[in-house]
Scaffold this active site. Sequence first.
Site, PDB file in Angstrom:
ATOM      1  N   ASP A  10       0.867  -1.166   0.000  1.00  0.00           N
ATOM      2  CA  ASP A  10       0.000   0.000   0.000  1.00  0.00           C
ATOM      3  C   ASP A  10       0.911   1.225   0.000  1.00  0.00           C
ATOM      4  O   ASP A  10       2.107   1.124   0.308  1.00  0.00           O
ATOM      5  CB  ASP A  10      -0.887  -0.049   1.249  1.00  0.00           C
ATOM      6  CG  ASP A  10      -1.810   1.142   1.357  1.00  0.00           C
ATOM      7  OD1 ASP A  10      -2.342   1.585   0.328  1.00  0.00           O
ATOM      8  OD2 ASP A  10      -2.004   1.635   2.486  1.00  0.00           O
ATOM      9  N   ASP A  12      -0.129   5.104   0.994  1.00  0.00           N
ATOM     10  CA  ASP A  12      -0.357   5.986   2.151  1.00  0.00           C
ATOM     11  C   ASP A  12      -0.437   5.148   3.424  1.00  0.00           C
ATOM     12  O   ASP A  12      -1.206   4.180   3.505  1.00  0.00           O
ATOM     13  CB  ASP A  12      -1.682   6.730   1.983  1.00  0.00           C
ATOM     14  CG  ASP A  12      -1.709   7.616   0.751  1.00  0.00           C
ATOM     15  OD1 ASP A  12      -1.900   8.822   0.912  1.00  0.00           O
ATOM     16  OD2 ASP A  12      -1.557   7.084  -0.370  1.00  0.00           O
ATOM     17  N   ASP A 169      -1.793  -1.031   5.836  1.00  0.00           N
ATOM     18  CA  ASP A 169      -2.138  -0.611   7.204  1.00  0.00           C
ATOM     19  C   ASP A 169      -3.634  -0.563   7.467  1.00  0.00           C
ATOM     20  O   ASP A 169      -4.053  -0.151   8.550  1.00  0.00           O
ATOM     21  CB  ASP A 169      -1.536   0.770   7.485  1.00  0.00           C
ATOM     22  CG  ASP A 169      -2.181   1.870   6.650  1.00  0.00           C
ATOM     23  OD1 ASP A 169      -2.287   1.684   5.416  1.00  0.00           O
ATOM     24  OD2 ASP A 169      -2.577   2.906   7.207  1.00  0.00           O
TER      25      ASP A 169
END
Length: 224
Positions: A10, A12, A169
């Site tokens: 991922d 961000d 996240d």
Amino acid sequence: MIKPEAILFDLDGTLLDTAPDLHRALNTVLAAHGRPEVTLQQARPVASHGSTGLLELGFGDDFNEHSRLPLRQAFLDAYADDPHRDTRYFAGVETLLAKLQNASIKYAIVTNKPTQFTDALLPHFTQLQASSAVVCGDTLKVAKPDPAPLLYAAQLSQVDPARCWYVGDAERDIEAGRRAGMTTVLAAYGYIADHDQPDRWQASYAISDALQLLDLLKLTDAVL
């Protein structure tokens, strides 16, 4: 443990700490509507949810079906003005990516961030330009938690999805990775809110900083 041939990340909250610039865009929109600003501490946990999560934080119930489109456009315009001014790699990410390269493990980016903003960021982060694939939120007709973007990144990287790991996240990252048949790694240092329950997301592993991924891969002593 299946030794990976590629690590998909991922963007961000995993590779880049984009929260300061997203936070600034939110406050620009709030100020334009006479609303009180929010702090970076308030904005950071919801940064992975993009404009929707941040605008819900700032506007509450006033972010509704009538205001959604104009507020989102105002946010995107504010973010587009300077999307990389205060964005930085998370600690250890540059070293991690360099060691993956040294170990001949490909790495790619799978993000829900629109192509416009991903393309605006990547030229400012040299290590990310070596990615074997970049799949954005609007690359396909679906985005995470659908597994299709991850499977497409594996295809572009010419790696069997079963030989890929996915690191993210957010709950949607872990769900997408699991549905794609990949080993999943929770970036617990990212944008996780107090009300989230990451222990229920069923990630294969969790890391508290980027360099812990090297321990999982047994690359801690890899020569740069």
